[in-house]
Design an enzyme around this catalytic site. Sequence first.
Site, PDB file in Angstrom:
ATOM      1  N   GLU A 268       0.855  -1.190   0.000  1.00 41.75           N
ATOM      2  CA  GLU A 268       0.000   0.000   0.000  1.00 41.75           C
ATOM      3  C   GLU A 268       0.889   1.237   0.000  1.00 41.75           C
ATOM      4  O   GLU A 268       1.854   1.299   0.752  1.00 41.75           O
ATOM      5  CB  GLU A 268      -0.864   0.099   1.276  1.00 41.75           C
ATOM      6  CG  GLU A 268      -1.858  -1.010   1.473  1.00 41.75           C
ATOM      7  CD  GLU A 268      -2.677  -0.821   2.766  1.00 41.75           C
ATOM      8  OE1 GLU A 268      -2.738   0.304   3.296  1.00 41.75           O
ATOM      9  OE2 GLU A 268      -3.245  -1.814   3.239  1.00 41.75           O
ATOM     10  N   GLU A 318     -13.794   5.045   0.714  1.00 42.55           N
ATOM     11  CA  GLU A 318     -14.628   4.056   1.414  1.00 42.55           C
ATOM     12  C   GLU A 318     -15.279   4.711   2.634  1.00 42.55           C
ATOM     13  O   GLU A 318     -14.608   5.015   3.613  1.00 42.55           O
ATOM     14  CB  GLU A 318     -13.757   2.872   1.851  1.00 42.55           C
ATOM     15  CG  GLU A 318     -13.179   2.078   0.689  1.00 42.55           C
ATOM     16  CD  GLU A 318     -12.123   1.082   1.160  1.00 42.55           C
ATOM     17  OE1 GLU A 318     -12.496   0.032   1.693  1.00 42.55           O
ATOM     18  OE2 GLU A 318     -10.927   1.375   1.017  1.00 42.55           O
ATOM     19  N   LYS A 321     -15.178   3.194   6.600  1.00 38.08           N
ATOM     20  CA  LYS A 321     -13.954   2.861   7.321  1.00 38.08           C
ATOM     21  C   LYS A 321     -13.913   3.568   8.670  1.00 38.08           C
ATOM     22  O   LYS A 321     -14.463   4.653   8.836  1.00 38.08           O
ATOM     23  CB  LYS A 321     -12.732   3.246   6.485  1.00 38.08           C
ATOM     24  CG  LYS A 321     -12.514   2.255   5.358  1.00 38.08           C
ATOM     25  CD  LYS A 321     -11.276   2.559   4.569  1.00 38.08           C
ATOM     26  CE  LYS A 321     -10.048   2.102   5.307  1.00 38.08           C
ATOM     27  NZ  LYS A 321      -8.840   2.333   4.483  1.00 38.08           N
ATOM     28  N   GLU A 329      -9.157   8.949   6.684  1.00 41.38           N
ATOM     29  CA  GLU A 329      -9.133   7.511   6.402  1.00 41.38           C
ATOM     30  C   GLU A 329     -10.161   7.078   5.351  1.00 41.38           C
ATOM     31  O   GLU A 329      -9.995   6.063   4.691  1.00 41.38           O
ATOM     32  CB  GLU A 329      -9.319   6.745   7.708  1.00 41.38           C
ATOM     33  CG  GLU A 329      -9.071   5.261   7.655  1.00 41.38           C
ATOM     34  CD  GLU A 329      -7.666   4.845   7.231  1.00 41.38           C
ATOM     35  OE1 GLU A 329      -6.766   5.704   7.177  1.00 41.38           O
ATOM     36  OE2 GLU A 329      -7.491   3.654   6.919  1.00 41.38           O
TER      37      GLU A 329
END
Length: 492
Positions: A268, A318, A321, A329
């Site tokens: 990542e 997203e 999260k 985040e």
Amino acid sequence: MGFQRFSTCFLLALCILSQSLAKGTLGFACNWGTITSHPLPAQIMVKLMRDNGINKVKLFEADPMALKALGNSGIQVMVGIPNDLLDSLATNVNAAIAWVDQNVSAFISKNGVDIRYVAVGNEAFLKTYNGRFVQSTFPAIKNIQAALIKAGLGRQVKVTTPLNADVYQSDTGLPSGGHFRPDIQNQMMSIIKFLSQSNGPLTFNIYPFLSLDADPNFPKEFAFFDGSAAPVVDGSITYTNVFDANFDTLISALEKNGFGSMNVIIGEVGWPTDGTSNANIKSAQRFNQGLVDRIVKKQGTPKRPTPPEIYMFALLDEDLKSIDPGPFERHWGIFNFDGSMKYPLNLGGGKSLVGAKGVKYLAKQWCVISTQANVMDPNFAQSMSKACTYADCTSLAPGSSCSGLDTKGNASYAFNMYYQRLDQRKDACQFNGLSVVTNIDPSPSQGSCHFEIMIDIGKHETKSTSFAAPKIGLAYKFMLVSSFSFTLSLFI
Ligand SMILES: *[C@@H]1O[C@H](CO)[C@@H](O)[C@H](O)[C@H]1NC(C)=O
Ligand SMILES: *[C@@H]1O[C@H](CO)[C@@H](O)[C@H](O)[C@H]1NC(C)=O
């Protein structure tokens, strides 16, 4: 004849070669996370990847929808195993055999999915887990490897375990001082020996953004690849960015333990666009363009000139999260939650980033505060808090894209997020008479604050779906807090 045959062949080969280069098959790799209330249809995701030359993808678990759509797509897959399965996989080889049967073998043979790696656990040695997964990770890796061999997949599918960069550190503050964290040194050595014998790579997640976000004294320019920061000199090597310094700290740690040529993957790396002041479109574009340029140029680091395989984080935002690491985040996507573009990127070979196609949206309508509403209304604060408890209000956080709204603007933003999250249900725009549905876009004309319209996932017609609080992927990316203790030390 012979020559002609040869030259036709040669031309054909050239043609195929140049076509595959033009199509971007030189190839990018990306993470596909699914902690989201409104997932984009998997077929649209796969098309999005192919359109952008992404031919490798990493999934955090064996999501059947994603895997089925990846069948016969030409995209290679790394399938993750969540940490909460590690205990059972470690203690019970039959659990590992069942996992491989259901989540690897079946998708390869029935669906034509090109699975290349199994990622056992996710950042399992993160300091914030307090050792919770330290004992189970290595036995789980061994059992999954045994299960892959039993399934006849030992050559085709390799095991790895993505680790956070906090598993290594440097006491000198320089990359050459790199070593593994003493509390997990033995586990690391067992894992590295085992993976090197089975030809599995090591996988590490590296986040320059987090180095910057965690330390107000971090020299911002050092976070970027094209930065103008004062370089860090380490013997004969000069480091101009924290990514290289961080990666080479790992290489030093590997060298010290006799594994200097171990295959390493970056699992990542990326930059978020919202949720705090350093998380913005301009910085994300700058960082990711620098990263893409390195991938295109096949540029490595000073200590390892051959570049690692790099999985960018992530394809989409997203909204479910955990925000324990920070409001940013939920905003790591190169694309918005709906696959639309956040910023352009030059992908090399004359190609540019393109957004998702064929996405269906709900009606062009928003829920906003009514003109009569009074911010002193006793229901005001409670309505706002109800909206933001269930929906994602991280774009209102200080330094974020919508932080410039006034109190009423804030409420409109929150009401709308709740309304869209509930698929524009009629009863989702009823905040004690304070709200109203409008078809005039309430987004401010200046700046990047955007009042979204939800994508249509076929839910808006069901009238009586009950609504539960969002399931939060706590275990997913708790990480962060401690991921760069070492990068900090570089600057103390
Ligand atoms: C396959 O993976 C899914 C998703 O992580 C998991 O829920 C399921 O339990 C796995 N199957 C087996 C047999 O372990
Ligand atoms: C808007 O909401 C955010 C997040 O709840 C808060 O930090 C900010 O102070 C609010 N601004 C105004 C003007 O009410």
